[in-house]
Structure formats: structure tokens, C-alpha cells
Enzyme design. Structure first.
Site, PDB file in Angstrom:
ATOM      1  N   HIS A 325     121.852   1.670  70.138  1.00  0.00           N
ATOM      2  CA  HIS A 325     122.974   1.475  69.236  1.00  0.00           C
ATOM      3  C   HIS A 325     122.710   0.395  68.189  1.00  0.00           C
ATOM      4  O   HIS A 325     123.306   0.434  67.107  1.00  0.00           O
ATOM      5  CB  HIS A 325     124.238   1.114  70.027  1.00  0.00           C
ATOM      6  N   GLY A 326     121.855  -0.553  68.490  1.00  0.00           N
ATOM      7  CA  GLY A 326     121.589  -1.577  67.489  1.00  0.00           C
ATOM      8  C   GLY A 326     120.677  -2.673  67.985  1.00  0.00           C
ATOM      9  O   GLY A 326     120.539  -2.891  69.194  1.00  0.00           O
TER      10      GLY A 326
END
Length: 482
Positions: A325-326
Site C-alpha cells: 500500500h505504501g
């Protein structure tokens, strides 16, 4: 190009008309979709098209090479070449600066002076999604689950299919690619069902997500001055923001694909009505959860080994999911926290005890089911704080305030009074979702309503309220950043 923009409102019907004018001309339909997909993606920044084309050429070529060889070592080499090329591009654009920063901090911690310049690069929209989609093709061809295509247009269209290109669902090659290889006929019922799902997706995004974002953003950005009760309200706003935003995108994507005769997988199945975390992850971002299950968790041994292997594999899959996701420790902690939630169920053999639809055939859940839903939802809200916070200390500070005495004060900040209408909309949203939980999406069963007047009143209400909020604080979809 945003789904909730005037550009897309003009783009979609034009592509739709020309597409069906080419009925029974499969080759030209695929070419049209490919060109439309490149236009759709290039609308943000045409330079990033080179990355999609690079992934397309790499995996198409490797697929053909895998078809020509049965030598196991050569096949492994080809597979690893695909993994290195695709994940290498992803690592450079998404994770390079994160690694540089953390290596530098590690050296500083031990008193050494080491520094390396970070890259001034923009994260390409949707790179995590289409990278995983094209990897599924190479892996399935390597495993023998899929015959490689020899048509570069067909494969390029599969990789760049515009409805789900930038935020999913992350389609498997075994499901979507064959749909580009067969003739498609216009089906009125499927098309109207697609429009209905698009309508519901726009409601989720524009009316629910964007309104919740106004209050969630303010509360998270000013958390140090607010009470624990107000910060809890902010976490709740974000909880519905991210669900409305992401599942809304998926609804629009799936509905749009149906207009063109394609069936995409369901990506959300009413996850906030889950009775435990295992059920939540079977219902949230299904395309990513099943991707990690099939291509990472099971190859690692899944839950077949002893306790230590189960613990290891559970934490690996959730932490990798968080990192997907990041490039931030907050996402990694979010993943680890969900692993901690999930692990007791797995070790107790209760991770698959809630496979049915909650309160199926009943208007209300049993008391025990209701308690489980509330408990699971509460754990999810707590985890979302790490997902939304600017940093780990920020998330810890918010949680500390929530569990302080100020939790029992009345939520307040200047302007919060305007949130009452949003709270009512969220409550209406929850009711509609609950009533429609046995369908693919909440308002799908409206087609079965015998009263034409009632049915069209429902559609008109959704269209009206979307129109009311459409031009106020329009924002891009959250998962464009991933």
C-alpha cells in the site's frame, strides 16, 4: 482521468458507441479498447505510458519464451526475469526513497555518516495494480495454468483495460485475458446492471467518501488540539471514507466493464458486516487478498506446517500487503496489526468459521452476531488509524488520546456541526448496504422491485444527491496513491 469527472462522463459514452458499432469485429474492438485505455491513462501524464508498455512487452515476450521451452531451469530463469523487471520498476518508483531514508537513519543510529541522494520522482498512478496484474499472467503461464497468448494486441488490452487499470480489481489473467479472445454480444440486462452499479459506486465516492474526507482530513491534521472523542469520530469518518472511496471505484470499474461485455471479479463483499477479522479479509479488497494468498502465502507453505510456519507466513503476507500500500512504516504496522488480529483465529482453527452471509434471510442479526460485528469493526477502525496517520508517532498519539479520559467528552471542533448531514448520509448508507448485503452490490435488487415508480424514485434520489455533491470538493480516489 477520474471516474467522477466531466472528462470521463464524455469519454465513456463515446467509447461505448464506437465499440458496439464494431460489433462482431473482435480485433477492432480490442484495438479501440487499447487506444481508449492508453488515452484514459495518459490523461494524467502520457510519459507513464512507457511503463505500462514496458511491462506489456516484457511479460508478453516471456510468455512466448515459456511456451517454447520445457527445461525447468530455463523456465525458472524466465520467471525470475519477469519478477525482477516488474518488481524492479515498482521498487524504483515506489520504494527507493523509503529504503534510502531508512538505511541512512540506520547508519546515523550507529554513529556512522552515510548519505545518498533520493530520487525526485512522481509515483505513477496505479503502478501497483497493473504490475500485479501482469505478473499473474507470467506466473500462471509458468505454472501451466494458462496458455500464453500470441496476440500482442489482446495481451496489451488485458494489461491496460481502462475500467480497472489504476485501482483494480486486480484481475487474474486466467479470468480476464480469455474474455478478450472471444466475441462479445451486447446484452441489455448486463448493461443496465452495469449502469446501476456505476450509479451506486458514484454515490459511495461522491456522497459518502468525499464528504467524510472533509472531516477526517481536518481531524487527523489537527489531532493535537482535539479531544479523544473527536479523534475517534475522525477515525470513523476515515473508516467510511476509505470504504466508500475504494469500493466505490471498484463498483464503477465493474459496472463500466459490464457495459463492454466483460465480467470482473467482485472486490468488496460488505466487509464492515464481518464477524471476525478473517471474514473481513475475505470481503475486503478481495482481488489483492486472493492474489497474495495464491502467489505468496500458499507457495510459502500456507497453513500446512507447524505453528512457527503459520505465524511466519501470516505475518509475511500481512506485512507485505501493508508495504504494497505504501512506502511507510505506518502501512507496515497496519499490516502487522492485522496479522496479530488474524493469527489467534488461524491457530485456533476458527479462521473459516464465518463463510456464509451474516443473518442470511433475516432482517436483523442475532445478538451474538451483532456483538461480533461491532467488535470486528472496532478493531478495523483502530487499525485504520495507522493507515491514515502521517507517521507512527502520530498514530500512537491519536490512539493514546482516544483511550484517555477525553474519550468521554462530547466531540467538538469549530465547523463540526456541519457534519450532521454527513453522519445521517452514512447511517442511510449503512442501512442500504445491510439490506443489500446478499447481492453483489447493495442496490442490485432494485431491479426486482415490482413498482416501476418506486424503482425510478430510488434511482432519481441517488442521481439527485450525487448531483448536489458532485461539484463540491471533488477529489481523486485514495488508491491512486498506491
Amino acid at each position: 482521468m477520474l471516474f467522477n469527472s466531466l472528462d470521463f462522463a464524455l469519454f465513456l459514452p463515446i467509447v461505448f458507441i464506437f465499440y458496439w458499432l464494431l460489433n462482431n469485429r473482435l480485433k477492432y474492438q480490442n484495438i479501440l479498447i487499447l487506444l481508449a485505455s492508453y488515452l484514459f491513462y495518459g490523461w494524467w501524464d502520457w510519459r507513464f505510458l512507457s511503463l505500462i508498455i514496458f511491462s506489456t512487452i516484457v511479460d508478453f515476450s516471456i510468455g512466448l519464451a515459456l511456451k517454447k521451452t520445457v527445461d525447468l531451469n530455463k523456465r525458472k530463469y524466465l520467471l525470475w526475469s519477469s519478477l525482477f523487471a516488474n518488481l524492479g520498476v515498482l521498487a524504483v518508483f515506489k520504494y527507493f526513497n523509503f529504503f534510502i531514508e531508512n538505511v541512512s537513519n540506520a547508519f546515523s543510529f550507529f554513529g556512522a555518516d552515510w548519505s545518498m541522494s533520493s530520487l525526485n520522482i512522481i509515483l505513477p498512478v496505479g503502478i501497483s495494480f497493473y504490475t500485479f496484474q501482469t505478473l499473474s499472467y507470467t506466473i500462471d503461464v509458468y505454472r501451466g495454468n494458462l496458455k500464453p497468448t500470441t496476440n500482442i494486441i489482446t495481451f496489451a488490452t488485458f494489461v491496460s483495460f481502462f475500467p480497472q487499470l489504476v485501482a483494480g480489481p486486480i484481475e487474474r489473467a486466467t479470468n480476464l485475458l480469455p474474455q478478450f479472445e472471444i466475441k462479445r454480444k451486447f446484452n441489455y440486462e448486463e448493461a443496465t446492471d452495469g449502469l446501476r452499479q456505476i450509479l451506486w459506486g458514484l454515490f459511495k465516492k461522491i456522497v459518502i467518501a468525499d464528504n467524510c474526507a472533509l472531516y477526517a482530513n481536518y481531524i487527523f491534521e489537527n489531532s493535537e488540539t482535539l479531544s479523544g472523542s473527536t479523534q475517534l469520530l475522525g477515525a470513523l469518518f476515515f473508516t467510511f471514507q476509505i470504504y466508500g472511496d475504494f469500493s466505490g471505484y471498484s463498483d464503477i470499474a465493474i459496472g463500466t466493464a459490464r457495459l463492454f461485455g466483460f465480467n470482473l471479479m467482485q472486490n468488496f463483499a460488505f466487509p464492515y458486516f464481518s464477524r471476525d477479522i478473517a471474514e473481513f479479509w475475505r470481503r475486503w479488497h478481495i482481488s489483492l487478498s486472493t492474489w497474495f494468498r495464491d502467489y505468496l502465502y500458499i507457495p510459502l507453505g500456507g497453513s500446512r506446517g507447524g505453528t512457527s510456519m503459520k505465524v511466519r507466513n501470516t505475518f509475511i503476507i500481512f506485512i507485505v500487503s501493508g508495504f504494497w500500500h505504501g512506502a511507510s512504516w505506518t502501512f507496515i504496522i497496519w499490516g502487522a496489526l492485522n496479522a496479530a488480529y488474524f493469527l489467534p483465529l488461524l491457530l485456533a482453527g476458527k479462521n473459516r468459521q464465518n463463510l456464509d452471509i451474516v443473518a442470511k434471510g433475516r432482517l436483523f442479526p442475532h445478538v451474538r452476531e451483532g456483538i461480533k460485528i461491532v467488535a470486528t469493526f472496532s478493531l478495523t477502525v483502530l487499525a485504520w488509524i495507522f493507515f491514515r496517520a502521517e507517521s507512527t508517532p502520530h498514530a500512537i498519539s491519536i490512539i493514546a488520546d482516544i483511550f484517555s479520559n477525553s474519550l468521554f467528552s462530547t466531540p467538538y471542533y469549530a465547523g463540526l456541526g456541519m457534519a450532521k448531514s454527513t453522519i445521517l448520509l452514512v447511517l442511510l448508507f449503512i442501512i442500504i448496504e445491510w439490506l443489500g448485503r446478499e447481492n453483489q452490490y447493495a442496490i442490485q435488487k432494485l431491479v426486482k422491485v415490482k413498482s416501476t415508480g418506486l424503482r425510478w424514485c430510488s434511482y432519481s434520489f441517488l442521481i439527485f444527491i450525487i448531483g448536489v455533491y458532485m461539484f463540491t470538493d471533488r477529489s481523486q480516489f485514495i488508491y491512486f496513491d498506491f
